[in-house]
Write an enzyme that holds these catalytic residues in place. Structure first.
Site, short mmCIF file in Angstrom:
data_model
loop_
_atom_site.label_atom_id
_atom_site.label_comp_id
_atom_site.label_asym_id
_atom_site.label_seq_id
_atom_site.Cartn_x
_atom_site.Cartn_y
_atom_site.Cartn_z
N ASP A 131 10.40 -8.49 -13.15
CA ASP A 131 9.66 -9.06 -14.27
C ASP A 131 10.00 -10.54 -14.44
OD1 ASP A 131 8.46 -6.67 -14.83
OD2 ASP A 131 9.84 -6.10 -16.44
N TYR A 151 21.31 -2.70 -11.43
CA TYR A 151 20.98 -3.62 -12.52
C TYR A 151 22.15 -3.81 -13.45
CZ TYR A 151 16.12 -2.53 -11.28
OH TYR A 151 14.93 -2.36 -10.63
N TYR A 180 11.40 2.13 -13.92
CA TYR A 180 11.23 1.11 -14.97
C TYR A 180 12.47 1.13 -15.85
CZ TYR A 180 6.31 0.89 -13.62
OH TYR A 180 5.14 0.71 -12.92
#
Ligand SMILES: [Zn+2]
Length: 389
Positions: A213, A278, A350
């Site tokens: 993103d 992440y 996601y």
């Protein structure tokens, strides 16, 4: 059947006559074939001095095989100093030429080859001899297209491809140009604007192995990409110097491991699916309960989750439920309303929705397991698991 002497009824040069019988006798040129025909027809009609038309009066080739030097100059002008190792020749002849030749060849048993085929081969040989470059059908650097009717040439230069990995240190930068904003910095423009200048190309495209993103940083070992540069003048240039220039530009993008690549690597890179790690800064409405969050993280690790397409991307993606595996979730630390966690997840998860639950569209979510709403404040990709390190 036909008489060879009927060939004399047409206005054909020696080469074009020979080409009518191109599939007879291997290892000889159409010119040689034409000479045998001239002799045979001379005998048949009792005229040892019989000769075919001059090439410029030939109703098929109109002398194009004697114009190689002019064509060469036209092509070189179009190439204009561009770097290449291999080339291919194609050609366009008038419909009239093609039809006339087909009719004549049909009359004599259809064992000829087309003028196009001979022209491409012969001009290819000539061009190769003059330039020292290699004629190649397979992915040539240059495709030369000669218009034999109007005597002009066009040259198509194959794109050059550069493989690499990028890191992005900003939370306001999209990967590619046109979707989000045509003018601002993008990963594509920061990398492409430097490389296109080294190549002296006309345009560039970044083909990424997935994308993050706009507000997500891409750290660690970087994301793979192939940058395509159209119409490059140079196919080889100093990638080390280009790397240093990109990395010193202060635009918040770094590249590593740049190397020249082939076109098929574009689809290879785009199709790759790697697990990712992440680092997430998450935030709650109230002080984070460390024990409860730690339990929620443990609970999520090793589970399959079900994610219906998030509302924020629903316009671009089809609405369906995906199953994704969450390998590991580690609580790094808690401070007031915030906490830092590290998540290892399957490609295509996601992460924002994994944390906030997306109104029940992702199940289970960290918010659900924790028992009150959690959101991601900052997100970084810190590793793409390519199995190389
Ligand atoms: Zn001819």
């Amino acid at each position: 059947m036909f008489q060879l002497s009927e060939l004399a009824n047409y206005h054909l040069c020696k080469r074009c006559s020979g080409r009518v019988f191109a599939y007879h006798g291997h290892g000889i040129s159409n010119l040689d074939r034409g000479e045998y025909l001239r002799f045979a027809i001379g005998c048949e009609i009792g005229d040892p001095d019989f000769s075919f038309s001059d090439p410029e009066n030939c109703q098929v080739c109109h002398g194009i095989f004697d114009r190689f030097e002019d064509l060469y100059d036209l092509v070189m002008k179009k190439i204009d100093g561009a770097q290449y190792k291999t080339f291919l020749v194609g050609s366009v002849f008038s419909e009239d030429t093609i039809r006339t030749e087909e009719e004549i060849q049909k009359r004599f048993g259809s064992t000829g080859e087309s003028i196009k085929k001979e022209f491409n081969r012969e001009f290819g040989k000539y061009f190769s001899a003059r330039t020292g470059k290699e004629y190649s059908q397979d992915n040539p650097d240059l495709t030369i297209m000669v218009n034999a009717e109007y005597l002009f040439a066009e040259v198509k230069i194959r794109s050059v491809y550069i493989y690499g990995k990028y890191r992005k240190f900003r939370r306001d930068m999209p990967q590619t140009r046109w979707i989000h904003r045509p003018d601002g910095d993008t990963v594509e423009s920061v990398i492409g604007s430097v490389l296109v200048r080294y190549a002296e190309g006309t345009n560039y495209y970044l083909h990424g192995s997935g994308r993050e993103d706009v507000d997500v940083r891409m750290l660690g070992n970087g994301r793979e990409f192939v940058l395509e540069i159209e119409n490059p003048k140079y196919r080889e240039f100093d990638l080390r110097a280009a790397t240093l220039e990109i990395n010193a530009s202060g635009n918040g993008v770094e590249v590593l491991d740049l190397r020249f690549a082939e076109r098929n690597e574009v689809s290879e890179v785009k199709l790759e699916k790697h697990n990712k790690v992440y680092d997430a800064l998450i935030v709650s409405d109230s002080p984070v309960d460390e024990k409860r969050l730690s339990d929620a993280c443990l609970n999520l690790a090793g589970k399959n989750i079900y994610q219906r397409t998030p509302l924020r991307v629903a316009q671009r993606r089809s609405d369906l439920v995906r199953t994704r595996h969450i390998d590991q979730v580690d609580l790094v630390g808690v401070s007031g309303n915030e906490a830092e966690i590290v998540i290892s997840a399957e490609a295509g998860t996601y992460i924002k929705e994994l944390v906030n639950g997306d109104g029940g569209r992702t199940k289970p979510s960290l918010s659900e397991l924790y028992g009150s709403p959690l959101n991601i404040k900052e997100l970084d990709v810190i590793k793409i698991c390519r199995g190389e390190d």
